[in-house]
Write an enzyme that holds these catalytic residues in place. Structure first.
Site, short mmCIF file in Angstrom:
data_model
loop_
_atom_site.label_atom_id
_atom_site.label_comp_id
_atom_site.label_asym_id
_atom_site.label_seq_id
_atom_site.Cartn_x
_atom_site.Cartn_y
_atom_site.Cartn_z
N ASP A 104 -4.40 10.08 6.79
CA ASP A 104 -4.24 8.72 7.31
C ASP A 104 -5.56 7.96 7.18
OD1 ASP A 104 -2.15 7.23 9.35
OD2 ASP A 104 -4.23 6.60 9.66
N HIS A 114 8.49 1.05 6.73
CA HIS A 114 8.93 2.05 5.73
C HIS A 114 8.72 3.35 6.48
CE1 HIS A 114 9.22 4.03 1.70
NE2 HIS A 114 8.58 4.97 2.39
N LYS A 174 -6.88 6.31 9.30
CA LYS A 174 -7.67 6.45 10.53
C LYS A 174 -8.43 7.77 10.61
CE LYS A 174 -4.38 4.04 13.56
NZ LYS A 174 -3.06 4.69 13.38
N TRP A 186 0.84 -1.21 0.00
CA TRP A 186 0.00 0.00 0.00
C TRP A 186 0.87 1.26 0.00
CZ3 TRP A 186 -0.09 3.80 3.83
CH2 TRP A 186 0.50 3.48 5.04
N HIS A 199 7.81 6.59 8.26
CA HIS A 199 6.72 7.55 8.07
C HIS A 199 6.50 8.31 9.36
CE1 HIS A 199 5.03 3.69 9.41
NE2 HIS A 199 4.29 4.46 10.19
N VAL A 200 5.87 9.48 9.25
CA VAL A 200 5.67 10.35 10.42
C VAL A 200 4.18 10.66 10.54
CG1 VAL A 200 6.18 12.63 11.38
CG2 VAL A 200 7.98 11.35 10.20
N TYR A 206 7.64 3.55 17.46
CA TYR A 206 8.62 2.48 17.55
C TYR A 206 8.09 1.49 18.58
CZ TYR A 206 12.86 -0.18 17.42
OH TYR A 206 13.74 -1.21 17.21
P1 M7G Z 1 2.44 2.62 12.03
O1 M7G Z 1 3.19 3.51 12.95
O2 M7G Z 1 3.26 1.73 11.12
O3 M7G Z 1 1.49 1.68 12.84
O4 M7G Z 1 1.52 3.58 11.17
P2 M7G Z 1 -0.03 1.74 13.30
O5 M7G Z 1 -0.84 1.32 12.08
O6 M7G Z 1 -0.13 0.68 14.35
O7 M7G Z 1 -0.29 3.12 13.79
C1 M7G Z 1 1.01 3.28 9.91
C2 M7G Z 1 -0.06 4.30 9.61
O8 M7G Z 1 -0.50 4.12 8.27
C3 M7G Z 1 -1.30 4.17 10.50
O9 M7G Z 1 -1.62 5.40 11.10
C4 M7G Z 1 -2.37 3.64 9.55
O10 M7G Z 1 -3.66 4.09 9.89
C5 M7G Z 1 -1.91 4.20 8.23
N1 M7G Z 1 -2.34 3.39 7.07
C6 M7G Z 1 -2.33 2.04 6.97
N2 M7G Z 1 -2.76 1.68 5.73
C7 M7G Z 1 -2.85 0.30 5.27
C8 M7G Z 1 -3.02 2.82 5.03
C9 M7G Z 1 -3.48 3.05 3.70
O11 M7G Z 1 -3.71 2.16 2.87
N3 M7G Z 1 -3.61 4.37 3.36
C10 M7G Z 1 -3.37 5.40 4.25
N4 M7G Z 1 -3.55 6.65 3.82
N5 M7G Z 1 -2.94 5.19 5.50
C11 M7G Z 1 -2.76 3.90 5.90
#
Ligand code: M7G
Length: 302
Positions: free
Chosen positions: A171, A240, A173, A135, A242-243, A234
């Site tokens: 995001d 990958h 979310k 994604w 991201h912030v 963390y």
């Molecule tokens: P993370 O810190 O790897 O972990 O954040 P977390 O998911 O436990 O917070 C990844 C972030 O990417 C999260 O805030 C997800 O809501 C967001 N995210 C995940 N996916 C699969 C997508 C997507 O397909 N599109 C977008 N825009 N955000 C995503």
């Protein structure tokens, strides 16, 4: 799967999580005729200030629960208005075991990860056990979410875009409401897995994200940098780099100590010591069924 899932065909297998504070439930189930499991996450939207009168009007049905002196309490069923959605639903299909575990509620443990633990245990786990980054690559290659991009550093035609560039996207979310603002900066470079990989070399990238990301958010949404919580997870779910940018007045999941690291602190730490994140012992919380937990347990660490 069709873009519009058919819930007539959905068989519930189990409740993975029921977060009563966030008013969110995550379930695992199957769609008839489809081979893999699905995860469905349903979250109640916050009240919309503009439509509060739809809750308090003559059509609202009230059932009294308590009546004591000046205090009254009711269960209330507001008038149905299909233009005001009351729930946000996310669907993951096909869901892997890792997705199911991500939502499964369970005991948590605190780890103090040293440099050596990272090198000998965590890194191996990341290399063979991470969620797919497809994604992320779809976003970076403009194959998905292209029309949702809030800001793209490519628009500035800088020569160093491959090294210091990023995409700013809403995001998954984010409900879309301004007071729940949640954007994500995804870096273009593909070899930074997490906080652990950051060194002095990445200071221009990190400062770019902080400054240009905040400036874009101010321009688009009118929210100042000092009203944003800008942080990195963390361990993250996706390796990958991201912030996360979230509105300070909103409390989304993942902002707690034990997971969130402010971007300004990260920049300061690296400025003090270039290899800070390779050397530091990093504390974080992991779930009991996380395969990383089993690796630490096997080594007698947890
Ligand atoms: P993370 O810190 O790897 O972990 O954040 P977390 O998911 O436990 O917070 C990844 C972030 O990417 C999260 O805030 C997800 O809501 C967001 N995210 C995940 N996916 C699969 C997508 C997507 O397909 N599109 C977008 N825009 N955000 C995503």
């Amino acid at each position: 799967m069709d873009p519009q899932p058919n819930f007539d065909q959905f068989c519930l297998k189990r409740i993975l999580m029921n977060d009563t504070q966030r008013k969110m439930i995550a379930v695992e189930g199957n769609f008839k005729g489809l081979p893999e499991p699905a995860v469905v996450v349903i979250e109640k939207y916050a009240f919309d200030e503009a439509s509060v009168l739809n809750v308090c009007n003559a059509q609202t049905k009230l059932k009294k629960n308590l009546d004591n002196d000046i205090y009254k309490s009711f269960s209330c069923v507001p008038q149905y208005d299909e233009n005001i959605p009351s729930n946000k639903m996310d669907l993951i299909y096909p869901a892997t075991d890792k997705h199911i575990l991500k939502f499964l509620s369970q005991s948590m443990y605190c780890v103090q990860e040293t440099e050596e633990m990272y090198q000998t245990i965590t890194l191996l786990h990341i290399l063979d056990n991470s969620l797919s980054l497809q994604w992320v690559y779809n976003c970076l290659e403009y194959k998905s979410e292209k029309e949702r991009i809030a800001y793209d550093t490519a628009s500035e035609n800088q020569k160093d875009d491959e090294d210091n560039g990023f995409l700013l996207l809403p995001d998954l979310k984010w409900s879309g409401k301004l007071n729940e603002l949640y954007l994500l900066a995804i870096i273009k470079k593909r070899n930074i897995k997490s906080l652990r990989d950051l060194t002095t070399d990445h200071l221009p990238l990190l400062k770019n994200i902080l400054n240009k990301g905040s400036a874009a958010i101010y321009k688009l949404y009118g929210v100042q940098q000092s009203q944003l919580r800008t942080y990195v997870h963390y361990q993250p779910s996706f390796y990958h780099f991201h912030v996360h940018f979230t509105y300070l007045m909103h409390t989304p999941p993942g902002i707690n100590v034990g997971r969130a690291h402010l971007l300004t602190t990260i920049i300061n730490n690296i400025e003090m010591q270039g290899n800070y994140y390779q050397k530091a012992t990093l504390d974080y919380v992991i779930k009991e069924s996380d395969p990383l937990f089993s690796r630490f347990e096997e080594k007698g660490i947890l």
